[in-house]
Design a protein around this motif. Structure first.
Motif, short mmCIF file in Angstrom:
data_model
loop_
_atom_site.label_atom_id
_atom_site.label_comp_id
_atom_site.label_asym_id
_atom_site.label_seq_id
_atom_site.Cartn_x
_atom_site.Cartn_y
_atom_site.Cartn_z
N ALA A 1 116.64 24.23 1.13
CA ALA A 1 117.16 23.97 2.47
C ALA A 1 118.29 24.94 2.81
O ALA A 1 118.37 25.45 3.93
N ILE A 2 119.16 25.21 1.84
CA ILE A 2 120.25 26.17 2.05
C ILE A 2 119.68 27.54 2.40
O ILE A 2 120.14 28.22 3.33
N VAL A 3 118.64 27.96 1.68
CA VAL A 3 117.99 29.24 1.97
C VAL A 3 117.34 29.19 3.35
O VAL A 3 117.48 30.10 4.16
N GLY A 4 116.63 28.09 3.63
CA GLY A 4 115.94 27.95 4.91
C GLY A 4 116.86 27.98 6.11
O GLY A 4 116.51 28.53 7.17
N PHE A 5 118.04 27.41 5.98
CA PHE A 5 119.00 27.39 7.08
C PHE A 5 119.81 28.69 7.18
O PHE A 5 120.60 28.87 8.10
N GLY A 6 119.62 29.58 6.21
CA GLY A 6 120.33 30.85 6.24
C GLY A 6 121.77 30.77 5.78
O GLY A 6 122.58 31.64 6.12
N TRP A 7 122.12 29.77 5.03
CA TRP A 7 123.49 29.58 4.56
C TRP A 7 123.74 30.17 3.18
O TRP A 7 124.82 30.03 2.61
N THR A 8 122.75 30.84 2.62
CA THR A 8 122.80 31.26 1.23
C THR A 8 123.92 32.25 0.94
O THR A 8 124.63 32.10 -0.05
N GLU A 9 124.05 33.28 1.78
CA GLU A 9 125.08 34.30 1.53
C GLU A 9 126.47 33.66 1.47
O GLU A 9 127.24 33.93 0.55
N SER A 10 126.79 32.82 2.45
CA SER A 10 128.10 32.17 2.48
C SER A 10 128.30 31.28 1.26
O SER A 10 129.37 31.26 0.64
N PHE A 11 127.27 30.52 0.92
CA PHE A 11 127.34 29.62 -0.23
C PHE A 11 127.58 30.38 -1.52
O PHE A 11 128.47 30.05 -2.31
N LEU A 12 126.78 31.44 -1.74
CA LEU A 12 126.92 32.21 -2.98
C LEU A 12 128.24 32.97 -3.01
O LEU A 12 128.86 33.09 -4.07
N ASP A 13 128.67 33.50 -1.86
CA ASP A 13 129.97 34.17 -1.83
C ASP A 13 131.08 33.20 -2.24
O ASP A 13 131.99 33.57 -2.98
N PHE A 14 131.00 31.96 -1.78
CA PHE A 14 131.99 30.95 -2.15
C PHE A 14 131.92 30.65 -3.65
O PHE A 14 132.93 30.67 -4.35
N ILE A 15 130.71 30.34 -4.15
CA ILE A 15 130.54 29.97 -5.56
C ILE A 15 130.97 31.11 -6.49
O ILE A 15 131.74 30.91 -7.44
N PHE A 16 130.47 32.32 -6.21
CA PHE A 16 130.84 33.46 -7.06
C PHE A 16 132.34 33.75 -6.95
O PHE A 16 132.99 34.05 -7.94
N GLY A 17 132.87 33.67 -5.75
CA GLY A 17 134.29 33.92 -5.55
C GLY A 17 135.17 32.96 -6.35
O GLY A 17 136.21 33.36 -6.87
N HIS B 1 134.57 31.91 -9.13
CA HIS B 1 134.48 32.32 -10.53
C HIS B 1 134.92 33.78 -10.72
O HIS B 1 134.62 34.39 -11.75
N PHE B 2 135.57 34.33 -9.69
CA PHE B 2 136.07 35.71 -9.74
C PHE B 2 134.95 36.72 -9.94
O PHE B 2 135.11 37.71 -10.66
N ILE B 3 133.81 36.47 -9.32
CA ILE B 3 132.64 37.34 -9.44
C ILE B 3 132.22 37.77 -8.03
O ILE B 3 132.24 36.97 -7.10
N GLU B 4 131.80 39.02 -7.89
CA GLU B 4 131.24 39.48 -6.63
C GLU B 4 129.75 39.18 -6.65
O GLU B 4 129.08 39.39 -7.66
N ASN B 5 129.22 38.72 -5.54
CA ASN B 5 127.81 38.36 -5.46
C ASN B 5 126.93 39.60 -5.60
O ASN B 5 126.91 40.46 -4.73
N PRO B 6 126.18 39.69 -6.71
CA PRO B 6 125.33 40.87 -6.94
C PRO B 6 123.88 40.69 -6.47
O PRO B 6 123.06 41.57 -6.69
#
Length: 88
Positions: free
Chosen positions: A26-42, A44-49
């Protein structure tokens, strides 16, 4: 110690994994993935690769079914091992 019902434990594991992957789809379908992963990786001090692909219903259904099946087997094995070590 209580004996676990292997099929019920397997269903709980499988259902949990399927629901988690349904939410991810659903997150992918709604197009929220980039924001979600940027938050999660951030956090953990990681840049989204990762590059996120476009949503595909067949892929999402396959992901959910596969997640359920793998977790079902894991839950069944878990309950079997539990019962083996907790015989009364």
């Amino acid at each position: 110690m209580q004996t676990l019902n292997q099929k019920k434990v397997a269903l709980v594991f499988g259902s949990f994994a399927a629901i988690a992957h349904l939410v991810w789809s659903a997150i992918v379908g709604f197009g929220w993935t980039e924001s979600f992963l940027d938050f999660i990786f951030g956090m953990h001090f990681i840049e989204n690769p990762h590059l996120i692909l476009d949503f595909d219903l067949a892929t999402a259904v396959g992901l959910i079914v596969l997640a359920f099946a793998v977790a079902y087997v894991a839950g069944y094995i878990f309950a079997t091992i539990w019962n083996h070590f907790h015989k009364e």
